[in-house]
Design an enzyme around this catalytic site. Structure first.
Site, PDB file in Angstrom:
ATOM      1  N   LYS A   1      97.283  11.539  70.519  1.00 19.58           N
ATOM      2  CA  LYS A   1      97.906  10.502  71.332  1.00 19.58           C
ATOM      3  C   LYS A   1      97.837  10.890  72.805  1.00 19.58           C
ATOM      4  O   LYS A   1      98.135  12.037  73.183  1.00 19.58           O
ATOM      5  CB  LYS A   1      99.358  10.300  70.918  1.00 19.58           C
ATOM      6  CG  LYS A   1      99.526   9.710  69.529  1.00 19.58           C
ATOM      7  CD  LYS A   1      99.040   8.284  69.457  1.00 19.58           C
ATOM      8  CE  LYS A   1      99.293   7.672  68.096  1.00 19.58           C
ATOM      9  NZ  LYS A   1      98.865   6.265  68.018  1.00 19.58           N
TER      10      LYS A   1
ATOM     11  N   LYS B   1      94.476  -1.407  59.525  1.00 21.22           N
ATOM     12  CA  LYS B   1      95.661  -0.926  58.830  1.00 21.22           C
ATOM     13  C   LYS B   1      96.072  -1.990  57.830  1.00 21.22           C
ATOM     14  O   LYS B   1      96.169  -3.173  58.178  1.00 21.22           O
ATOM     15  CB  LYS B   1      96.792  -0.644  59.822  1.00 21.22           C
ATOM     16  CG  LYS B   1      96.433   0.434  60.844  1.00 21.22           C
ATOM     17  CD  LYS B   1      97.519   0.648  61.882  1.00 21.22           C
ATOM     18  CE  LYS B   1      97.092   1.727  62.877  1.00 21.22           C
ATOM     19  NZ  LYS B   1      98.080   1.931  63.945  1.00 21.22           N
TER      20      LYS B   1
END
Length: 343
Positions: A114, A222
Site C-alpha cells: 500500500k 473482487k
C-alpha cells in the site's frame, strides 16, 4: 442499472435466521481498520459473507450481499485449477515493520504494498518498497495507491518507485480518464509501469468501460463488490484483459469466494491478492485460508469455509453492532428485491 427483481432471492427471514455477526482483531492497521466486522450467512450450499466497508452506501453494499447469497445458496462454479498463487500484502506500515508483516505470509513470489496513505509522504512509500525489495530480491512487486494520488503525483511517484522494478501499479489515481492519462504519460517518459484498474472496475456503473477506454493493462476483480463469482467471471471474459483476483480483508468465509473465482478463471497469469487472511489475528474457521508456500488451496472450499461455532461465539460482535448489521442487511435485501443493483 437493472430494475428487474433478483431471481431466486431468499426471503429476508431466512437470511436473518442464519446471520452471525463477528468482530475480528487484525494484526496491523489496514485501510484504517484495526477490527474487521462481518455478517456471515448460512444457506443450503454452505456459508457466505456480507462485509462491505462501513462507508459504502446501500446500492454498492447490496452487491456484496448478492455475493454472500450466491456462496451460501448456490455454491461456486467448478474450478479449473487446484490451487491459487497469492501475494503477500503489506499495509502502509513503517519500513522497519516490513519484515514482521511479511513473516505472517510465509514464502511468496509476489508482494502488494500500500502506498499514497493519507498523512504520509512519497519518502515513506519509497522506504517501504525498498525494505520489501531488500527482504525479497526476486519477488514481483506491485503497489496499490487506492486512487490516492493526483495525475502529476502518480507520474512522479511511479517514476521513482519503478527503480525497484514494479510489476504494476494498482489504481494510482481516481477514475478512468485519470488512469488513461497516467498510463500515457508514463509511456511517453519511457517508464514501463503497467496500470491495473481496481476501483474503476468494482465501483463503476459500467465495469467494462475501463477496458473499452484502454485505460489499464489489467484489471483487479473482487467477488463480493462485483456481485459474486459468476458475475465477476463474466466481467473478466467481456473485458478481455488479464485479471488479478483480490480480497477485501475478508474472513475465510469471504476469502473462499475469491479463491473460487481465481480457481475458475480460464487464465491466471499473476499471483492473486487472496492471502489477506494472514492480516487477521483470529478467524472464524478452525483452519484459516492462509497461504502455504505461496499458494491457497481451492479444494473443498465450502467445507473449509464453515465457521467453528466456538469461534463464532468467541468473536460475536456486541449487540448494538449486530443490530446495525442486521438493519443494513434488511436495507440491502430490499435493494436486491427491487433489482436496483448495477452491473
Amino acid at each position: 442499472m437493472s430494475t428487474a427483481p433478483a431471481a431466486g432471492l431468499p426471503d429476508l427471514s431466512e437470511l436473518e435466521a442464519s446471520a452471525a455477526v463477528v468482530r475480528l482483531p487484525m494484526r496491523v492497521r489496514f485501510r484504517g481498520v484495526t477490527e474487521r466486522e462481518a455478517l456471515l450467512l448460512r444457506g443450503p450450499a454452505g456459508w457466505g459473507e456480507f462485509a462491505p466497508f462501513l462507508e459504502y452506501g446501500d446500492a454498492e453494499a447490496a452487491r456484496w450481499l448478492a455475493s454472500g447469497i450466491e456462496a451460501a445458496w448456490e455454491g461456486f462454479p467448478e474450478p479449473v485449477r487446484a490451487r491459487v498463487p497469492v501475494n503477500a500484502t503489506v499495509p502502509a506500515v513503517p519500513a522497519g515493520q516490513v519484515r514482521e508483516v511479511l513473516a505472517a505470509f510465509g514464502p511468496v513470489s509476489a508482494v502488494k504494498v500500500k502506498v499514497a496513505e493519507r498523512g504520509q509522504a512519497l519518502a515513506d512509500d519509497v522506504a517501504r518498497v525498498a525494505a520489501i525489495r531488500d527482504a525479497l530480491p526476486e519477488a514481483d512487486l506491485r503497489v496499490d495507491a487506492n486512487a490516492g494520488w493526483t495525475v502529476p503525483e502518480a507520474v512522479e511517484a511511479l517514476s521513482r518507485l519503478n527503480e525497484f522494478s514494479l510489476e504494476y501499479a494498482e489504481q494510482p489515481v481516481p477514475g478512468i480518464n485519470g488512469l488513461a492519462e497516467v498510463r500515457a504519460l508514463l509511456e511517453a517518459r519511457g517508464t514501463p509501469v503497467r496500470i491495473a484498474a481496481d476501483e474503476a472496475v468494482r465501483k463503476a456503473e459500467d465495469p467494462l468501460r475501463v477496458a473499452r477506454a484502454h485505460a489499464a493493462d489489467l484489471i483487479i476483480v473482487k467477488a463480493a463488490p462485483l456481485g459474486g463469482v459468476r458475475r465477476a467471471l463474466e466481467i473478466v471474459r467481456e473485458a478481455g484483459l488479464p485479471a488479478v483476483v483480490s480480497s477485501a480483508i475478508d474472513t475465510s468465509v469471504g476469502l473462499a469466494a475469491g479463491v473460487a473465482l481465481a480457481a475458475a478463471l480460464p487464465s491466471l497469469p499473476h499471483a492473486c491478492g487472496l492471502g489477506t487472511g494472514a492480516l487477521l489475528a483470529h478467524d472464524v474457521v478452525a483452519s484459516p485460508l492462509v497461504p502455504e508456500a505461496g499458494f491457497v488451496s481451492a479444494d473443498s472450499l465450502a467445507e473449509r469455509a464453515t465457521p467453528d461455532p466456538e469461534l463464532l461465539e468467541r468473536f460475536a460482535a456486541p449487540i448494538d453492532r449486530r443490530e446495525w448489521w442486521l438493519e443494513r442487511l434488511r436495507r440491502c435485501h430490499a435493494v436486491l428485491a427491487r433489482g436496483q443493483v448495477g452491473h
